[in-house]
Every structure is written in C-alpha cells, then in structure tokens.
Design a protein around this motif. Structure first.
Motif, mmCIF file in Angstrom:
data_model
loop_
_atom_site.group_PDB
_atom_site.id
_atom_site.type_symbol
_atom_site.label_atom_id
_atom_site.label_comp_id
_atom_site.label_asym_id
_atom_site.label_seq_id
_atom_site.Cartn_x
_atom_site.Cartn_y
_atom_site.Cartn_z
ATOM 1 N N ASP A 6 0.916 -1.140 0.035
ATOM 2 C CA ASP A 6 0.026 0.058 -0.074
ATOM 3 C C ASP A 6 1.018 1.298 -0.025
ATOM 4 O OD1 ASP A 6 -1.824 1.868 -0.002
ATOM 5 O OD2 ASP A 6 -2.259 1.377 2.357
ATOM 6 N N LEU A 7 1.073 1.758 -1.210
ATOM 7 C CA LEU A 7 2.059 2.940 -1.200
ATOM 8 C C LEU A 7 1.287 4.226 -1.679
ATOM 9 C CD1 LEU A 7 4.853 1.018 -3.630
ATOM 10 C CD2 LEU A 7 4.621 1.461 -1.200
ATOM 11 N N THR A 8 1.991 5.168 -1.038
ATOM 12 C CA THR A 8 1.413 6.601 -1.283
ATOM 13 C C THR A 8 2.337 7.240 -2.594
ATOM 14 O OG1 THR A 8 2.903 7.395 0.270
ATOM 15 C CG2 THR A 8 0.635 7.047 1.022
ATOM 16 N N PRO A 9 1.854 8.204 -3.270
ATOM 17 C CA PRO A 9 2.620 8.355 -4.457
ATOM 18 C C PRO A 9 3.893 9.251 -4.045
ATOM 19 C CG PRO A 9 0.288 9.351 -4.529
ATOM 20 C CD PRO A 9 0.531 8.788 -3.218
ATOM 21 N N GLN A 10 5.054 8.818 -4.888
ATOM 22 C CA GLN A 10 6.444 9.390 -4.606
ATOM 23 C C GLN A 10 6.385 10.968 -4.391
ATOM 24 O OE1 GLN A 10 8.669 7.618 -3.208
ATOM 25 N NE2 GLN A 10 9.765 6.278 -4.778
ATOM 26 N N PRO A 11 7.267 11.431 -3.704
ATOM 27 C CA PRO A 11 7.125 13.193 -3.667
ATOM 28 C C PRO A 11 7.572 13.646 -4.967
ATOM 29 C CG PRO A 11 8.762 12.036 -2.236
ATOM 30 C CD PRO A 11 7.950 11.178 -2.760
ATOM 31 N N GLY A 12 6.924 14.822 -5.489
ATOM 32 C CA GLY A 12 7.487 15.404 -6.732
ATOM 33 C C GLY A 12 7.797 16.971 -6.406
ATOM 34 N N LEU A 13 7.665 17.767 -7.457
ATOM 35 C CA LEU A 13 7.800 19.174 -7.527
ATOM 36 C C LEU A 13 6.612 19.843 -6.608
ATOM 37 C CD1 LEU A 13 8.993 20.396 -10.904
ATOM 38 C CD2 LEU A 13 10.685 20.056 -8.715
ATOM 39 N N ASP A 14 5.693 19.297 -6.597
ATOM 40 C CA ASP A 14 4.354 19.664 -5.756
ATOM 41 C C ASP A 14 4.679 19.753 -4.180
ATOM 42 O OD1 ASP A 14 4.352 17.029 -5.929
ATOM 43 O OD2 ASP A 14 1.995 16.998 -6.435
ATOM 44 N N GLY A 15 5.603 18.636 -3.908
ATOM 45 C CA GLY A 15 5.856 18.579 -2.344
ATOM 46 C C GLY A 15 6.920 19.390 -2.119
ATOM 47 N N LEU A 16 7.591 20.443 -2.818
ATOM 48 C CA LEU A 16 8.627 21.155 -2.494
ATOM 49 C C LEU A 16 8.056 22.475 -1.303
ATOM 50 C CD1 LEU A 16 10.870 21.933 -5.536
ATOM 51 C CD2 LEU A 16 11.048 20.484 -3.732
ATOM 52 N N PRO A 17 6.776 22.921 -1.641
ATOM 53 C CA PRO A 17 6.522 23.889 -0.442
ATOM 54 C C PRO A 17 6.670 23.309 0.977
ATOM 55 C CG PRO A 17 5.046 24.078 -2.340
ATOM 56 C CD PRO A 17 5.935 23.002 -2.729
ATOM 57 N N ALA A 18 5.657 21.966 1.299
ATOM 58 C CA ALA A 18 6.007 21.382 2.458
ATOM 59 C C ALA A 18 7.276 20.994 2.915
ATOM 60 C CB ALA A 18 5.048 20.075 2.301
ATOM 61 N N LEU A 19 8.262 20.642 1.956
ATOM 62 C CA LEU A 19 9.680 20.234 2.436
ATOM 63 C C LEU A 19 10.345 21.595 2.758
ATOM 64 C CD1 LEU A 19 12.047 18.420 2.389
ATOM 65 C CD2 LEU A 19 12.518 19.059 -0.050
#
Length: 402
Positions: free
Chosen positions: A270-283
């Motif tokens: 059960d995997l969640t999507p891999q992070p991408g450019l849309d995850g940069l603000p949270a990072l």
C-alpha cells in the motif's frame, strides 16, 4: 598465378577446425599403457614368426623389425595429442614392414587410424591420409587376420571404423559447441543478474539515504532547539517537539513506502505517491520549522513533469537543504526551480555557517547518489563552494529524457 590460386584454394583445407586435443593425465596414462601393450604383442609376434622365418640368420632384419615394432607401438603414446602425426608414423612403419611380418605393425596402424579420425582437427589432410592408408594396406599378402582374406581386412576394419569415428567426432564437436554456448549464456545471465542486483541495491540505498538523512537531520536540529529553550519558552519548545513528531511520522511514512517496494505480498504494498515538485513547499516548510531561513522561488511557465524527473528534482532539493542544515547552521538557504524550454533547472544555495550537530550523521553518499539518479534521466549535477561563501547544488534535467 596458377600456383597462387592453388595455394589459395588449398590453404583453408589445411587449416585446423579447432585446437589440438589436450589429453588429461588419465588419457596419457592409458595411451602409454596401450603403446606398451601393442609393442609387447608385436615383439611376441616376432618370436612366433621366428619359427617360420629364420630371423637369427639375419640379425639386421631382426633389428629392423624390432625397431619398426617399437616405432609403431610408441607412436600410440601421442595418438591423442598429435593424432595425424602418429598415424603417419604408424603408416610409414606399416609400409616398411615386409609382407610376411605385416601383422607386426598393422594393429598399431589400425588404432592410429581410429585416433586420427577421432581426434585430429585437420579434417582434409586426415581424410586424404586415411584414404591413402586404405590403398596402401589393401595389397597386404599375409595373414594379417586369421580368417578374413588379407585383401579385405583393411576395408572391413578401416572403412567402417572411419565412418563411425567421423560420426562420433561430428557429434562430439557439436556437443562441445553446445556446451560452450550454454556456458556462455549462463555466464551472461549471471552477469546480468549480478548487475541488476547491484543496481537495485544502489537504488534502495539512495532512497533510504534520502529519506533517513533529511528527516533525521531536521529532527536532531528541532530536538536540540527544543532542549535549549525548554526552560525559557516552554510553548516554543512544545512547538519544536511537535515538529519533531511530524518529521518522525513523515520519515516513517517514507520508510514504509521505500521498504514496501521489497515486499512480495499478493495484494501488493500500500504505497502513497512518490514526492515531486508539488511537495517542495511542504519540504521547505518543514525546514523552516526547524529554524532555518529558506526561500523558494519558481520561475518559468509551469508544465506537467514526469514522476521520475519530479522525484529526482525533489531529492536534489531535499539533499541540498539537508546539507545546509547539517553543515551551515544559521545560514540562509535559497531554492530555485526554473522551468526552461528544454530542461528543468533546480538550484539550492546557502550563505554558509557553522556545522550543526547533525553533520555527524552523514556518510558522504548523498551527492554521488544524486548523480546516479540524475544520470538515469540524462541529467547532470554541479556542486561546489560559492565565491561569496556557502555551498551550491545545481541539477539540470532535460525534458526529453522523461
């Protein structure tokens, strides 16, 4: 010109079809024993022959026959290593043997003929030599064989033996070639499997490094900040500890996602999507929560980014910010994402500072892992110190590679 053409035509016929045989130690031992046996039989035959032919009255003839027996039998020692040469020696000994004593060297000749047909890689010269041997021995006029007439002995023995040995040799050559082909295929498969295992191990190591190093570094800094202000500002320390908790949960989620790739459950992980450019603000937000001054800038018209390129760009920013937090405590960091017409550019810079306690957790695998990851998409990584101080990490990833 005629001679040159003849040599050009006959040259390939005289070339070996393979390497000379290399007998084993048991093979050498057997051939030596066989040569000794055939020589002993020949010498015993001389004793029986002496009852009909007074060889004692002709010592030179006796010595000659003994020499022929020794040469003919001794040639069998090399019947596997040099089969064609051994056959020529045996044939010459048979030709020089008087008709009344032809049995003396005939049997070594038969064995040498079989050996030449079975082991010699010089196929054309061997066939010609065997044919000549058939014609040469076809005129034997003495009892080479006790029952069969002498002029049929060679045809009844050598010809069937030649046919059988040629078939045996052809089968053996095909079997050897097939074994070599199978062995080569197995070696290539083993090499490919070993390479695939090494690539997979490197990929898993990169993922675990990216997940663990960043989150643990942020957690260490947040926990250290909470410890320093716990007595002075409990509310702010509580916020820092909550940030540590959030970072720990995120680390566990990403670790489960990475380790889920190794599971073999029937229903799949059960995997969640891999992070991408849309995850940069949270990072960037998590790093800011740890007390770092980070700015995120996006330039150029945004466009859909393949998941592989997006993950690679995310890991570049993650690694750059992790290094800034670990090795430049108190420095300001800047993240730039530029959507170019033919490539994506990602840059992380910092202004430099003192190494944080989290720096002790690094093992130097981050940047080499990024280079390997980017190379999968035709990207490049540039790193180095800035002239004005601090460090810079820049990745260029072409769009067409995605």
């Amino acid at each position: 010109m005629t001679a040159d053409r003849l040599f050009a035509w006959a040259g390939p016929l005289a070339r070996p079809s393979g390497p000379l045989p290399s007998p084993s130690r048991p093979g050498w031992a057997f051939d030596i024993a066989l040569a000794f046996l055939m020589t002993t039989i020949g010498l015993n035959y001389l004793g029986a022959l002496d009852n009909r032919i007074p060889l004692d009255e002709h010592p030179a003839r006796m010595l000659g026959l003994v020499a022929l027996s020794l040469v003919s039998g001794g040639a069998l020692v090399f019947r596997r290593r040099y089969p064609l040469a051994a056959f020529w020696v045996a044939l010459a000994a048979l030709v020089l043997t008087p008709d009344l004593a032809s049995r003396l060297t005939f049997y070594p000749f038969v064995i040498a003929a079989y050996s030449a047909a079975a082991f010699s890689p010089y196929r054309a010269p061997t066939l010609v030599s065997l044919v000549l041997g058939v014609f040469e021995t076809g005129e034997l006029r003495y009892d080479v064989w006790p029952i069969v007439p002498s002029h049929y002995v060679t045809l009844l023995i050598v010809v069937p033996m030649l046919v059988a040995t040629l078939g045996l040799r052809a089968w053996r050559v095909r079997a050897d070639a097939e074994r070599e082909r199978v062995a080569e295929v197995e070696r290539r498969q083993a090499d490919r499997l070993r390479g695939a295992v090494e690539d997979e191990r490197a990929r898993i190591a990169r993922e675990l490094h990216d997940v663990v190093t960043h989150n643990v570094s942020v957690m260490v800094i947040q926990a250290g900040a909470a410890r320093k202000i716990m007595d002075l500002d409990p509310d702010q320390a509580r916020e820092a500890l909550l940030a540590v908790e959030d970072s720990g949960r995120l680390a566990m989620t990403e670790l489960r996602q990475a380790m889920g790739l190794l599971t073999t459950d029937a229903d799949g992980p059960d995997l969640t999507p891999q992070p991408g450019l849309d995850g940069l603000p949270a990072l960037v937000g998590r790093v800011r929560a740890a007390g770092a001054d980070v700015e995120l800038t996006v330039t150029g018209p945004e466009r859909p980014v393949p998941s592989g390129i997006g993950l690679a760009a995310y890991r570049v920013v993650q690694e750059g910010l992790t290094n800034a937090v670990k090795h430049a405590a108190g420095a300001a960091a800047r993240v730039v994402v530029e959507y170019g017409p033919d490539r994506l550019r990602v840059e992380v810079t910092d202004t430099g500072g003192a190494a944080a306690p989290a720096a002790a957790t690094g093992h130097g695998r981050g940047l080499p892992g990024l280079r390997e990851r980017l190379a999968l998409y035709g990207g490049t990584l540039r790193t180095g110190r800035r002239p004005t101080g601090g460090f810079r990490v820049e990745a260029l990833i072409p769009w067409e590679a995605g």
